[in-house]
Design an enzyme around this catalytic site. Structure first.
Site, PDB file in Angstrom:
ATOM      1  N   GLU A 165      -5.718  -8.241  13.317  1.00 59.49           N
ATOM      2  CA  GLU A 165      -4.481  -7.445  13.265  1.00 59.49           C
ATOM      3  C   GLU A 165      -4.170  -7.017  11.835  1.00 59.49           C
ATOM      4  O   GLU A 165      -3.125  -7.373  11.287  1.00 59.49           O
ATOM      5  CB  GLU A 165      -3.299  -8.299  13.770  1.00 59.49           C
ATOM      6  CG  GLU A 165      -3.454  -8.880  15.140  1.00 59.49           C
ATOM      7  CD  GLU A 165      -2.394  -9.943  15.447  1.00 59.49           C
ATOM      8  OE1 GLU A 165      -1.688 -10.395  14.516  1.00 59.49           O
ATOM      9  OE2 GLU A 165      -2.272 -10.322  16.609  1.00 59.49           O
TER      10      GLU A 165
ATOM     11  N   CYS B 209      23.596   1.661  -6.587  1.00 62.30           N
ATOM     12  CA  CYS B 209      24.543   0.947  -7.449  1.00 62.30           C
ATOM     13  C   CYS B 209      24.369  -0.560  -7.418  1.00 62.30           C
ATOM     14  O   CYS B 209      25.287  -1.288  -7.009  1.00 62.30           O
ATOM     15  CB  CYS B 209      25.961   1.316  -7.042  1.00 62.30           C
ATOM     16  SG  CYS B 209      26.181   3.083  -7.115  1.00 62.30           S
TER      17      CYS B 209
ATOM     18  N   TYR C 156      10.379  -8.702  -3.018  1.00 59.97           N
ATOM     19  CA  TYR C 156       9.283  -9.655  -3.260  1.00 59.97           C
ATOM     20  C   TYR C 156       8.815  -9.635  -4.718  1.00 59.97           C
ATOM     21  O   TYR C 156       7.722 -10.132  -5.000  1.00 59.97           O
ATOM     22  CB  TYR C 156       8.056  -9.315  -2.403  1.00 59.97           C
ATOM     23  CG  TYR C 156       8.331  -8.992  -0.967  1.00 59.97           C
ATOM     24  CD1 TYR C 156       8.722  -9.980  -0.064  1.00 59.97           C
ATOM     25  CD2 TYR C 156       8.186  -7.688  -0.490  1.00 59.97           C
ATOM     26  CE1 TYR C 156       8.957  -9.674   1.265  1.00 59.97           C
ATOM     27  CE2 TYR C 156       8.413  -7.384   0.835  1.00 59.97           C
ATOM     28  CZ  TYR C 156       8.805  -8.380   1.708  1.00 59.97           C
ATOM     29  OH  TYR C 156       9.031  -8.063   3.026  1.00 59.97           O
TER      30      TYR C 156
HETATM   31  N1  LLP Z   1      -0.113 -10.037  12.507  1.00 48.91           N
HETATM   32  C1  LLP Z   1       1.054 -10.697  12.424  1.00 48.91           C
HETATM   33  C2  LLP Z   1       1.402 -11.649  13.481  1.00 48.91           C
HETATM   34  C3  LLP Z   1       1.904 -10.489  11.330  1.00 48.91           C
HETATM   35  O1  LLP Z   1       3.056 -11.159  11.251  1.00 48.91           O
HETATM   36  C4  LLP Z   1       1.531  -9.570  10.314  1.00 48.91           C
HETATM   37  C5  LLP Z   1       2.416  -9.301   9.171  1.00 48.91           C
HETATM   38  C6  LLP Z   1       0.307  -8.895  10.452  1.00 48.91           C
HETATM   39  C7  LLP Z   1      -0.495  -9.157  11.554  1.00 48.91           C
HETATM   40  C8  LLP Z   1      -0.172  -7.884   9.452  1.00 48.91           C
HETATM   41  O2  LLP Z   1      -0.387  -8.445   8.204  1.00 48.91           O
HETATM   42  P1  LLP Z   1      -1.054  -7.577   7.046  1.00 48.91           P
HETATM   43  O3  LLP Z   1      -2.496  -7.312   7.413  1.00 48.91           O
HETATM   44  O4  LLP Z   1      -0.293  -6.315   6.912  1.00 48.91           O
HETATM   45  O5  LLP Z   1      -0.951  -8.424   5.853  1.00 48.91           O
HETATM   46  N2  LLP Z   1       6.978  -6.798   4.365  1.00 48.91           N
HETATM   47  C9  LLP Z   1       6.014  -7.625   3.697  1.00 48.91           C
HETATM   48  C10 LLP Z   1       4.851  -8.024   4.578  1.00 48.91           C
HETATM   49  C11 LLP Z   1       5.264  -8.705   5.869  1.00 48.91           C
HETATM   50  C12 LLP Z   1       4.105  -9.081   6.750  1.00 48.91           C
HETATM   51  C13 LLP Z   1       4.568  -9.553   8.070  1.00 48.91           C
HETATM   52  N3  LLP Z   1       3.558  -9.849   9.029  1.00 48.91           N
HETATM   53  C14 LLP Z   1       5.539  -6.905   2.436  1.00 48.91           C
HETATM   54  O6  LLP Z   1       6.028  -5.817   2.152  1.00 48.91           O
HETATM   55  O7  LLP Z   1       4.699  -7.420   1.698  1.00 48.91           O
END
Ligand code: LLP
Length: 421
Positions: free
Chosen positions: A275, A346, A318
């Site tokens: 994923e 702001c 972050y």
């Molecule tokens: N699968 C599940 C169950 C997840 O919770 C996530 C991400 C992914 C796949 C995808 O992960 P990736 O390959 O994109 O790392 N907003 C945060 C990142 C939150 C990720 C949440 N879950 C940021 O801007 O760094």
């Protein structure tokens, strides 16, 4: 690698000058490159080509239907985490049997919705949720295909807000209790156990935490099979990181990740799902902004942009680093000056970078945030009644607005006034 490169002193998105898009749609805006999206998807697909697999794009990273359609045309499935994402994936033409449903708290309405519309599997996050799925599926006379998300208690070595695989995190079922949970799953009506799910965090820059987690999943697969369960599919989550600061980061490549998957779980003969979100779309998108003012402060200088924290929240949330580059290429050897790069919202948190060394810039110049494709537009808000900014997709020498900037009227007319006012 991406397709945002300088040609003749101008930043291009594939074959389109970024400045040309800015002139057509106004700033700020997000722009995505089709070629980069496709390239990144194919890297994962090829990395798992040694066996049966499905790359389910984690659409939470960027969920515009044009992006979903681009990836689905390549053969991608989707990983969704809400009824809204499921509806979007369906609207983009993705069939239910290519959609997996993740997420910590699926409501009964959402469970009903995906069972009605068709779903490849639901990744169960807790026992109460599993019982709810059983009840809903039984009441509909259906059988829900499920995996159980196990929490392997592995340190993903990433930012605390995006680590999910430690026992203190809210995600999944402790791997030590998996045996009893699978036994309950087998006994409940309306469920069909098909595999195991794991996801330990996001923006992982090392393979070792994946290795630890996947070895535990391999052991669990054998233990559950010995107990008589049918484990034919492993969903190994997302999380592979991308280089945000180009100079000093080199996260593992999808090919090495694929080899690790083969090494750790390949012998089990399971269908593999992954994923990935960030690695597919992160470096396939830019946030383009205009410099409203250059302000000389007390001991520091500010570049005040027309993009703000509501458009890209990652630095505020972050402490994330994004490369910020001029759209008109700096001349070789140009003197670099430190700037605080901020938005007009702001609060002091509306700061993209402090003391960032930049070439000479002035009011009206365009800058581009790199690596803004993932968790950019999707995390935007209308804070300060700032309209959600447009999204643009480039394909070779063509570009199209894939989400238009709303007018002020469209935004404020969503409010409804009670009759007593
Ligand atoms: N699968 C599940 C169950 C997840 O919770 C996530 C991400 C992914 C796949 C995808 O992960 P990736 O390959 O994109 O790392 N907003 C945060 C990142 C939150 C990720 C949440 N879950 C940021 O801007 O760094």
């Amino acid at each position: 690698m991406d397709h945002f490169i300088y040609q003749d002193g101008q930043l291009f998105a594939e074959d389109v000058p970024v400045a040309e898009i800015a002139a057509a749609v106004g700033t700020p805006f997000y722009v995505y490159s089709t070629a980069t999206l496709v390239r990144h998807f194919r890297l994962f697909d090829e990395a798992l080509a040694w066996g049966p697999h499905l790359v389910c794009y984690a659409m939470k990273a960027a969920s515009n239907q044009a992006i979903l359609k681009t990836l689905a045309a390549e053969g991608a499935g989707m990983d969704v985490v809400s009824g809204g994402e499921y509806a979007r994936a369906k609207a983009a033409g993705v069939p239910g049997d290519r959609i997996v449903f993740s997420g910590v708290g699926k409501t009964r309405d959402e469970i009903r919705m995906v069972l009605e519309g068709g779903i490849r599997q639901l990744n169960v996050e807790s026992e109460p949720e599993m019982r709810a799925i059983s009840e809903v599926a039984s009441s509909m006379g259906l059988t829900a295909p499920i995996t159980v998300r196990v929490n392997p208690d592995v340190d993903a070595k990433t930012h605390a807000k995006i680590a999910t695989g430690k026992s203190e995190n809210k995600f999944g079922i402790p791997i030590a209790r998996a045996g009893e949970v699978y036994a309950e799953a087998a006994a409940l009506p309306g469920l069909k156990v098909i595999g195991i799910d794991v996801h330990i965090g996001s923006q992982l820059t090392q393979l070792e935490p994946f290795e630890q987690a996947y070895k535990k999943v391999a052991d669990l697969t054998e233990a559950l099979r010995a107990d008589g369960h049918d484990i034919s599919r492993l969903d190994l989550g997302g999380g592979l990181g991308i280089p945000y600061a180009r100079s000093n980061e080199a996260p593992p490549l999808p090919m090495d990740y694929g080899a690790l998957v083969q090494r750790t779980v390949g012998h089990l003969g399971c269908e593999i799902e992954i994923e990935p979100g960030r690695l597919i779309v992160g470096n396939a998108g830019l946030l383009v902004s205009d410099i409203i003012y250059v302000k000389n402060g007390e001991g520091r200088d500010f570049l005040i942009l027309d993009a703000a924290m509501n458009d890209l929240i990652r630095p505020a949330m972050y402490e994330a680093h994004h490369e910020i580059v001029p759209v008109k290429e700096a001349t070789a050897g140009a003197e670099l000056t430190p700037y605080d790069i901020v938005g007009p919202v702001c609060e002091s948190g509306d700061t993209f970078a402090k003391g960032r060394l930049m070439p000479p810039l002035q009011t009206g110049d365009l800058v581009a945030f790199r690596s803004a494709g993932a968790y950019g537009a999707v995390m935007a808000s209308e804070y300060n009644t700032r309209p959600l900014i447009p999204e643009v997709l480039v394909h070779g020498d063509q570009f199209a607005v894939i989400r238009a900037r709303p007018t002020f009227d469209e935004i404020i007319n969503r409010d409804t006034i009670p009759e007593w006012l």
